[in-house]
Design an enzyme around this catalytic site. Structure first.
Site, PDB file in Angstrom:
ATOM      1  N   ASP A  86      44.751 -37.468   4.440  1.00 23.24           N
ATOM      2  CA  ASP A  86      46.064 -38.062   4.146  1.00 23.24           C
ATOM      3  C   ASP A  86      45.993 -39.580   4.249  1.00 23.24           C
ATOM      4  OD1 ASP A  86      48.702 -37.979   3.335  1.00 23.24           O
ATOM      5  OD2 ASP A  86      49.494 -37.746   5.374  1.00 23.24           O
ATOM      6  N   PRO A  89      48.722 -45.920   2.186  1.00 25.85           N
ATOM      7  CA  PRO A  89      49.136 -47.191   2.795  1.00 25.85           C
ATOM      8  C   PRO A  89      49.966 -47.009   4.066  1.00 25.85           C
ATOM      9  CG  PRO A  89      49.386 -47.308   0.430  1.00 25.85           C
ATOM     10  CD  PRO A  89      49.052 -45.882   0.743  1.00 25.85           C
TER      11      PRO A  89
END
Length: 255
Positions: A86, A89
């Site tokens: 996962d 940003p």
């Protein structure tokens, strides 16, 4: 369930053994008045998603340095047998000294354990991750996704830091999933389309990071680092990062 609680404590304690300057440390797991929790390092800074949304796209050199730092943390985690699955940003934290830290490596262990148990029970693949940054093979079967899926996600993260937008077209989950799994030759994302100052060498590395076929990507984070390291500003290419020497070009991004 008692089994889930035992697994939670076991996996957090295993994650607590991870120690790397580019990974948020998970210290311990405990229970208080029936609430089970784990304790992690506090990072004084901001996640990169919030930073871009607040201040706009990063300077190319800053984005590059962030990605290299994250890659170093992930290279270490992969060496310990942990795939994050996962990377995005929002899971990369930039502290006030310019150091990038990968968040939720502890949760990666917990979710992977949960995934293994569910898959054994149901016999079907489970999907874990964030679609805008998810590798195609991970969307098909998360359990089979290996370190190369993290490489794809890190490339998709680089795209967001430089362009301010996700790679996948579409405004709904379904359309994005269709684009991700399409085999009809969707247009290839390009950093240079949005930022002319992106050098050809960086564009080439990016394209290899986000290749749809995992066999066509870099095969390890070490290879990614080796390809990106020469593209860092001169002050960042020594034995230690500029952040370790008291400053960093990432500090140009206001927290």
């Amino acid at each position: 369930s008692r089994d889930s609680i035992r697994r939670f404590h076991r996996e957090v304690k295993a994650a607590a053994k991870l120690s790397h300057p580019n990974i948020v440390t998970a210290y311990d797991a405990d229970e208080a008045k029936g609430v089970h929790f784990y304790v992690m390092e506090y990072v004084d800074g901001s996640d990169l998603s919030s930073l871009v949304k607040r201040n706009g796209v990063l300077p190319v050199a800053t984005a590059l340095e962030c990605i290299v730092q994250a890659a170093r943390g992930l290279e270490y985690a992969h060496g310990e047998g942990i795939i994050n699955r996962d990377i995005k940003p929002g899971n990369l934290l930039l502290d006030r000294k310019g150091r990038v830290k990968v968040l939720d490596m502890g949760l990666a262990r917990i979710e992977a354990a949960e995934l293994d148990e569910q898959t054994e029970l149901t016999g079907t693949g489970q999907i874990m991750g964030t679609i805008d940054y998810m590798a195609p093979e991970q969307a098909l079967d998360t359990k089979s996704a290996d370190a190369r899926a993290d490489i794809y996600s890190l490339g998709a993260t680089l795209n967001f830091l430089v362009t301010g937008r996700p790679m996948l077209p579409g405004d709904t989950h379904g359309r994005k999933m269709q684009a991700l799994l399409s085999t009809t030759g969707e247009p290839t994302a390009s950093l240079q389309t949005h930022r002319r100052e992106v050098p050809d060498e960086l564009e080439q590395v990016f394209q290899k990071m986000v290749a749809r076929d995992p066999d066509e990507r870099f095969q390890t984070m070490g290879e990614v680092i080796a390809a990106l390291q020469p593209l860092l500003p001169a002050a960042e290419t020594g034995s230690g990062t500029h952040a370790e020497r008291g400053g960093s070009s990432t500090q140009a991004a206001t927290l």
